[in-house]
Write a protein that holds these residues in place. Structure first.
Motif, mmCIF file in Angstrom:
data_model
loop_
_atom_site.group_PDB
_atom_site.id
_atom_site.type_symbol
_atom_site.label_atom_id
_atom_site.label_comp_id
_atom_site.label_asym_id
_atom_site.label_seq_id
_atom_site.Cartn_x
_atom_site.Cartn_y
_atom_site.Cartn_z
ATOM 1 N N LEU A 1 49.887 -18.441 -48.900
ATOM 2 C CA LEU A 1 49.145 -18.561 -50.159
ATOM 3 C C LEU A 1 47.941 -17.616 -50.168
ATOM 4 C CD1 LEU A 1 49.271 -22.424 -50.690
ATOM 5 C CD2 LEU A 1 50.451 -20.668 -52.054
ATOM 6 N N ILE A 2 47.274 -17.480 -49.031
ATOM 7 C CA ILE A 2 46.155 -16.531 -48.947
ATOM 8 C C ILE A 2 46.667 -15.116 -49.204
ATOM 9 C CG2 ILE A 2 44.410 -15.498 -47.430
ATOM 10 C CD1 ILE A 2 44.315 -18.286 -45.977
ATOM 11 N N ARG A 3 47.757 -14.751 -48.577
ATOM 12 C CA ARG A 3 48.329 -13.412 -48.785
ATOM 13 C C ARG A 3 48.675 -13.178 -50.255
ATOM 14 N NH1 ARG A 3 53.305 -12.693 -46.154
ATOM 15 N NH2 ARG A 3 53.097 -10.509 -46.692
ATOM 16 N N ALA B 1 49.374 -26.624 -54.694
ATOM 17 C CA ALA B 1 48.694 -26.409 -55.978
ATOM 18 C C ALA B 1 47.181 -26.370 -55.811
ATOM 19 C CB ALA B 1 49.091 -27.501 -56.972
ATOM 20 N N VAL B 2 46.632 -27.283 -55.010
ATOM 21 C CA VAL B 2 45.182 -27.338 -54.802
ATOM 22 C C VAL B 2 44.686 -26.062 -54.117
ATOM 23 C CG1 VAL B 2 43.337 -28.556 -53.560
ATOM 24 C CG2 VAL B 2 45.076 -29.856 -54.794
ATOM 25 N N SER C 1 46.258 -23.121 -53.933
ATOM 26 C CA SER C 1 46.486 -21.969 -54.825
ATOM 27 C C SER C 1 45.386 -21.855 -55.873
ATOM 28 C CB SER C 1 47.844 -22.086 -55.522
ATOM 29 O OG SER C 1 48.889 -21.950 -54.596
ATOM 30 N N ALA C 2 45.006 -22.973 -56.472
ATOM 31 C CA ALA C 2 43.956 -22.954 -57.498
ATOM 32 C C ALA C 2 42.629 -22.492 -56.910
ATOM 33 C CB ALA C 2 43.806 -24.337 -58.125
ATOM 34 N N ALA C 3 42.291 -22.960 -55.731
ATOM 35 C CA ALA C 3 41.035 -22.543 -55.101
ATOM 36 C C ALA C 3 41.058 -21.055 -54.786
ATOM 37 C CB ALA C 3 40.790 -23.357 -53.827
ATOM 38 N N LEU C 4 42.162 -20.575 -54.247
ATOM 39 C CA LEU C 4 42.267 -19.153 -53.907
ATOM 40 C C LEU C 4 42.212 -18.267 -55.143
ATOM 41 C CD1 LEU C 4 45.030 -19.453 -51.206
ATOM 42 C CD2 LEU C 4 42.710 -18.553 -50.811
ATOM 43 N N ALA C 5 42.815 -18.715 -56.232
ATOM 44 C CA ALA C 5 42.883 -17.906 -57.448
ATOM 45 C C ALA C 5 41.624 -18.010 -58.302
ATOM 46 C CB ALA C 5 44.106 -18.332 -58.268
#
Length: 128
Positions: free
Chosen positions: A95-97, A59-60, A62-66
């Motif tokens: 997650l980056i992809r 979650a952490v 994903s939130a940073a990437l988004a």
């Protein structure tokens, strides 16, 4: 003056990695790496996660990437180099992809050479 963040650095928070070790040198190296971004006027954000159970790492990250478009995402050695963290490394790459498919992925050698790792992939035009 540092531009808007173009680079996201994903790594382990040295103060939240269990074990009998001194996190100070790694924390100092991370700060030196961040100082290099500032010296070059390149915006950077960090996403440092703990292995102490205090984070929902997926979650952490994903939130940073988004949170914005990233030109480069650097994945730190603490996530990449440990056999025990191979599942976490796979998760981070996927997650980056998913969340930043247009970002280049870079790997640093040490915490203090993180700018050099990102610079290999940064475009010269910050608007690009």
């Amino acid at each position: 003056m540092t531009s808007d963040p173009r680079v996201l650095v994903i790594g382990l928070d040295p103060y939240r990695v269990p074990g009998p070790w001194d996190p100070g040198p790694v924390a100092t190296g991370i700060q030196a790496g961040m100082d290099d971004f500032a010296a070059h006027g390149v915006g950077v954000e960090t996403c440092l996660v703990g292995l102490d159970g205090s984070d929902d790492i997926e979650a952490v990250v994903s939130a940073a990437l988004a949170s914005r478009p990233w030109e480069v995402v650097v994945v730190g050695g603490g996530i990449r180099r440990s056999e025990e963290q191979s599942g976490l490394f796979e998760t981070v790459i996927n997650l980056i992809r998913r969340h930043s498919p247009g970002a280049a992925i870079a790997f640093n050698r040490t915490p203090d050479d993180t700018y050099k790792a990102a610079a290999r992939w940064l475009s010269e035009d910050p608007g690009a």
